[in-house]
Enzyme design. Sequence first.
Site, short mmCIF file in Angstrom:
data_model
loop_
_atom_site.label_atom_id
_atom_site.label_comp_id
_atom_site.label_asym_id
_atom_site.label_seq_id
_atom_site.Cartn_x
_atom_site.Cartn_y
_atom_site.Cartn_z
N ASN A 54 0.83 -1.19 0.00
CA ASN A 54 0.00 0.00 0.00
C ASN A 54 0.87 1.26 0.00
O ASN A 54 2.09 1.18 -0.09
CB ASN A 54 -0.96 -0.03 1.19
CG ASN A 54 -2.29 0.63 0.88
OD1 ASN A 54 -2.34 1.66 0.21
ND2 ASN A 54 -3.36 0.04 1.36
N ALA A 76 -0.30 -3.93 13.29
CA ALA A 76 0.05 -2.55 12.94
C ALA A 76 0.97 -1.93 13.99
O ALA A 76 0.82 -2.18 15.19
CB ALA A 76 -1.22 -1.71 12.80
N HIS A 85 23.84 0.42 10.61
CA HIS A 85 25.09 1.15 10.86
C HIS A 85 25.72 0.61 12.14
O HIS A 85 25.03 0.06 12.99
CB HIS A 85 24.81 2.64 11.01
CG HIS A 85 24.19 3.25 9.81
ND1 HIS A 85 24.93 3.71 8.74
CD2 HIS A 85 22.89 3.47 9.47
CE1 HIS A 85 24.12 4.18 7.82
NE2 HIS A 85 22.88 4.05 8.22
N ARG A 139 -0.22 -14.95 19.55
CA ARG A 139 -0.89 -16.26 19.56
C ARG A 139 -0.51 -17.06 18.32
O ARG A 139 -0.10 -16.49 17.31
CB ARG A 139 -2.41 -16.12 19.66
CG ARG A 139 -3.08 -15.54 18.44
CD ARG A 139 -4.60 -15.44 18.68
NE ARG A 139 -5.22 -14.70 17.62
CZ ARG A 139 -5.95 -15.26 16.66
NH1 ARG A 139 -6.13 -16.56 16.62
NH2 ARG A 139 -6.51 -14.52 15.73
N GLY A 152 -0.08 -1.79 9.06
CA GLY A 152 0.36 -0.44 8.79
C GLY A 152 1.35 0.11 9.81
O GLY A 152 1.23 -0.12 11.00
#
Length: 186
Positions: free
Chosen positions: A85, A160, A115, A183, A142
Amino acid sequence: MAGKTQLKRMLNGEMYNSSDELLAAMRANARRLAEELNSTLYDKEKRTAILQKLLGKCGENIDIQSPFLCDYGCHIEVGDNFYANFNCIFLDCNYIRIGNNVFIAPNVQIYAAQHPVIAAERIKGPEMSAPVTIGDNVWIGGGSIICPGVTIGSNTTIGAGSVVVKNIPANVVAAGNPCRVIRELQ
């Protein structure tokens, strides 16, 4: 090893110099292709053709929404039925390998780049990398961040906002910062 290219060092996970001429040219090419992708109206055929030039491997039926940013592009491999997305960033200083039927929500960041943690080494400028592997049938929620060297097993859902710093097994729901198994799935 004398004579080892910076590209080879990068892909081997060794410290490397990212200002190397070849690496800089590869990044410039990826940015040109990403800019072309990001400025293309939604024409799936045209976008797929650009992605086939940008990515190292493209499965069938892939869809990456704009904007999309990456370092090299050629180190990103996606399987069939891949969807990412809006506003995803893939730092592919090493391989980012993604399986079939993977869905990535908005604002997901996948980092193969890293780094040195010791400041005295970091300020000298070297970079490092570690590959990221995402199995088949994975959904990444997201705003999640996938860190270098991580493997996410098949059939797993990442909640998310998760920060994935360690491997996540197959067939689980995992979430949080740091991401942990919530779970198991049947």
